[in-house]
Design a protein around this motif. Structure first.
Motif, PDB file in Angstrom:
ATOM      1  N   CYS A  24       0.824  -1.207   0.000  1.00  0.00           N
ATOM      2  CA  CYS A  24       0.000   0.000   0.000  1.00  0.00           C
ATOM      3  C   CYS A  24       0.859   1.259   0.000  1.00  0.00           C
ATOM      4  O   CYS A  24       0.566   2.217  -0.695  1.00  0.00           O
ATOM      5  CB  CYS A  24      -0.926  -0.031   1.212  1.00  0.00           C
ATOM      6  N   GLU A  25       1.959   1.243   0.780  1.00  0.00           N
ATOM      7  CA  GLU A  25       2.821   2.429   0.863  1.00  0.00           C
ATOM      8  C   GLU A  25       3.499   2.701  -0.471  1.00  0.00           C
ATOM      9  O   GLU A  25       3.612   3.850  -0.893  1.00  0.00           O
ATOM     10  CB  GLU A  25       3.876   2.224   1.947  1.00  0.00           C
ATOM     11  N   ARG A  26       3.950   1.635  -1.149  1.00  0.00           N
ATOM     12  CA  ARG A  26       4.597   1.805  -2.454  1.00  0.00           C
ATOM     13  C   ARG A  26       3.598   2.347  -3.488  1.00  0.00           C
ATOM     14  O   ARG A  26       3.952   3.161  -4.319  1.00  0.00           O
ATOM     15  CB  ARG A  26       5.183   0.481  -2.953  1.00  0.00           C
ATOM     16  N   GLU A  27       2.380   1.870  -3.432  1.00  0.00           N
ATOM     17  CA  GLU A  27       1.363   2.334  -4.376  1.00  0.00           C
ATOM     18  C   GLU A  27       1.067   3.809  -4.165  1.00  0.00           C
ATOM     19  O   GLU A  27       0.934   4.568  -5.123  1.00  0.00           O
ATOM     20  CB  GLU A  27       0.082   1.516  -4.234  1.00  0.00           C
ATOM     21  N   GLN A  28       0.992   4.236  -2.916  1.00  0.00           N
ATOM     22  CA  GLN A  28       0.751   5.651  -2.632  1.00  0.00           C
ATOM     23  C   GLN A  28       1.913   6.513  -3.123  1.00  0.00           C
ATOM     24  O   GLN A  28       1.711   7.603  -3.649  1.00  0.00           O
ATOM     25  CB  GLN A  28       0.520   5.861  -1.142  1.00  0.00           C
ATOM     26  N   GLU A  29       3.138   6.013  -2.955  1.00  0.00           N
ATOM     27  CA  GLU A  29       4.315   6.741  -3.411  1.00  0.00           C
ATOM     28  C   GLU A  29       4.304   6.863  -4.943  1.00  0.00           C
ATOM     29  O   GLU A  29       4.585   7.927  -5.503  1.00  0.00           O
ATOM     30  CB  GLU A  29       5.589   6.036  -2.973  1.00  0.00           C
ATOM     31  N   LEU A  30       3.941   5.778  -5.611  1.00  0.00           N
ATOM     32  CA  LEU A  30       3.867   5.794  -7.064  1.00  0.00           C
ATOM     33  C   LEU A  30       2.770   6.746  -7.547  1.00  0.00           C
ATOM     34  O   LEU A  30       2.973   7.524  -8.479  1.00  0.00           O
ATOM     35  CB  LEU A  30       3.614   4.380  -7.588  1.00  0.00           C
TER      36      LEU A  30
END
Length: 98
Positions: A24-30
């Motif tokens: 989830c954190e990586r998706e938000q960063e992307l």
């Protein structure tokens, strides 16, 4: 242009990280990186459009184009007078001519 390159490099790194590790954190960063790039393009073209009203030739001859690239654009058929012909065609016919 430098800012855009920086954003795109960050977006590429974020994309590689996202493929390597999902979460989830990586998706938000992307998503945040994509939003930055999109906003940058929006701002760029908004400013460019506003400046075109002041000096239309600057709109068609960006400052980052080298003199050689400028010559190539003229050799390949682009001339600023094309804008006037296009405008006249739109005014008279309502549709751009070929």
């Amino acid at each position: 242009m430098c800012q855009l390159d920086e954003y795109l490099q960050h977006l590429r790194r974020a994309s590689k990280d996202y493929r390597a590790k999902t979460g989830c954190e990586r998706e938000q960063e992307l998503q945040a990186s994509v939003s930055k790039v999109t906003q940058h393009y929006t701002d760029y073209y908004t400013i460019k459009w506003a400046l075109a009203h002041e000096d239309v030739l600057a709109f068609f001859c960006p400052i980052w184009i080298s003199p050689l690239e400028n010559v190539y654009s003229w050799v390949t058929g682009w001339k600023p007078s094309t804008v006037f012909k296009l405008g006249n065609s739109i005014r008279t016919n309502g549709v751009p001519s070929s």
